[in-house]
Design a protein around this motif. Structure first.
Motif, PDB file in Angstrom:
ATOM      1  N   LYS A  71     -15.173   0.988   2.515  1.00 18.89           N
ATOM      2  CA  LYS A  71     -14.670  -0.231   1.878  1.00 18.89           C
ATOM      3  C   LYS A  71     -15.153  -0.337   0.431  1.00 18.89           C
ATOM      4  O   LYS A  71     -14.870  -1.306  -0.253  1.00 18.89           O
ATOM      5  CB  LYS A  71     -15.131  -1.477   2.659  1.00 18.89           C
ATOM      6  N   THR A 111      -7.137  10.082   2.203  1.00 19.60           N
ATOM      7  CA  THR A 111      -7.870   8.851   2.487  1.00 19.60           C
ATOM      8  C   THR A 111      -7.809   7.896   1.304  1.00 19.60           C
ATOM      9  O   THR A 111      -7.607   6.693   1.478  1.00 19.60           O
ATOM     10  CB  THR A 111      -9.341   9.177   2.828  1.00 19.60           C
ATOM     11  N   LYS A 163      -4.398   6.267   1.104  1.00 21.60           N
ATOM     12  CA  LYS A 163      -4.255   5.207   2.112  1.00 21.60           C
ATOM     13  C   LYS A 163      -5.004   3.954   1.691  1.00 21.60           C
ATOM     14  O   LYS A 163      -4.510   2.835   1.866  1.00 21.60           O
ATOM     15  CB  LYS A 163      -4.751   5.698   3.469  1.00 21.60           C
ATOM     16  N   GLN A 164      -6.194   4.118   1.121  1.00 19.76           N
ATOM     17  CA  GLN A 164      -6.973   2.962   0.679  1.00 19.76           C
ATOM     18  C   GLN A 164      -6.248   2.242  -0.452  1.00 19.76           C
ATOM     19  O   GLN A 164      -6.191   1.017  -0.468  1.00 19.76           O
ATOM     20  CB  GLN A 164      -8.373   3.376   0.239  1.00 19.76           C
ATOM     21  N   LYS A 194      -3.042   2.211  -1.007  1.00 18.42           N
ATOM     22  CA  LYS A 194      -1.873   1.552  -0.399  1.00 18.42           C
ATOM     23  C   LYS A 194      -2.282   0.259   0.313  1.00 18.42           C
ATOM     24  O   LYS A 194      -1.615  -0.756   0.181  1.00 18.42           O
ATOM     25  CB  LYS A 194      -1.182   2.510   0.577  1.00 18.42           C
ATOM     26  N   GLU A 195      -3.389   0.294   1.060  1.00 16.17           N
ATOM     27  CA  GLU A 195      -3.856  -0.897   1.783  1.00 16.17           C
ATOM     28  C   GLU A 195      -4.261  -2.011   0.839  1.00 16.17           C
ATOM     29  O   GLU A 195      -4.043  -3.181   1.114  1.00 16.17           O
ATOM     30  CB  GLU A 195      -5.039  -0.543   2.683  1.00 16.17           C
ATOM     31  N   ASN A 196      -4.843  -1.644  -0.300  1.00 14.03           N
ATOM     32  CA  ASN A 196      -5.314  -2.655  -1.252  1.00 14.03           C
ATOM     33  C   ASN A 196      -4.216  -3.242  -2.113  1.00 14.03           C
ATOM     34  O   ASN A 196      -4.395  -4.279  -2.724  1.00 14.03           O
ATOM     35  CB  ASN A 196      -6.399  -2.071  -2.161  1.00 14.03           C
ATOM     36  N   THR A 197      -3.064  -2.563  -2.181  1.00 14.46           N
ATOM     37  CA  THR A 197      -1.986  -3.049  -3.042  1.00 14.46           C
ATOM     38  C   THR A 197      -0.833  -3.639  -2.265  1.00 14.46           C
ATOM     39  O   THR A 197       0.054  -4.227  -2.832  1.00 14.46           O
ATOM     40  CB  THR A 197      -1.441  -1.926  -3.932  1.00 14.46           C
ATOM     41  N   VAL A 198      -0.832  -3.486  -0.948  1.00 16.31           N
ATOM     42  CA  VAL A 198       0.281  -3.995  -0.136  1.00 16.31           C
ATOM     43  C   VAL A 198      -0.031  -5.393   0.350  1.00 16.31           C
ATOM     44  O   VAL A 198      -1.096  -5.804   0.574  1.00 16.31           O
ATOM     45  CB  VAL A 198       0.573  -3.053   1.064  1.00 16.31           C
TER      46      VAL A 198
END
Length: 156
Positions: free
Chosen positions: A120, A146, A149-150, A152-156
């Protein structure tokens, strides 16, 4: 073939013949095959944790290195028993386990001051802490995956 099917195939061969199979743009060996391939090439064997608390011993290389790896196997006294487009089987190299050839995949660390898990942490910290010079091409590719993916998770 799934990873488990590949591991079972290697178990069928025992410790005298070793299966190396294509997985995407890489070739991978498991169990005693990983140790034999590591001895021939100098690649590290990775202990990869899997769901259910067990781990898998594996090593691999990019498909672009196939010809070089086949030469290294022959130079170590090994022999290619079967060669197909997506796999090959070799023999003649020691496949016994050796903890000195294994690199552990470390669990995410926590930051001392915040208690936040490393996965994180900021992208900058993760990138700066990754040791590219001591990583295999597969490890670098997985690290990049990885990070993507991080992001993508933080911008979606």
């Amino acid at each position: 073939m799934t990873e488990q099917e590949l591991i079972n195939k290697q178990k069928e061969y025992g410790d005298s013949r070793f299966a190396v199979t294509r997985s995407g743009k890489f070739f991978c060996a498991y169990g005693c095959g990983a140790f034999a391939l590591a001895r021939a090439t100098g690649y590290r064997v990775m202990r990869r944790p899997r769901k259910g608390g067990h781990s898998v011993l594996t090593t691999g290389f990019p498909e672009s290195r196939l010809a070089n790896v086949l030469e290294q196997i022959a130079a170590c006294g090994g022999e290619i028993v079967v060669q197909e487009t997506d796999c090959f089987v070799f023999a003649g190299i020691d496949g016994s386990e050796d903890d000195g050839l294994v690199s552990e995949q470390k669990p995410p660390k926590e930051h001392k001051d915040t208690g936040i898990r490393k996965d994180k942490a900021t992208l900058r910290e993760r990138i700066m802490s990754f040791d590219l010079s001591r990583s295999t091409p597969m490890e670098a590719m997985l690290f990049l995956d990885t990070l993507q993916k991080q992001i993508k998770e933080n911008t979606v």
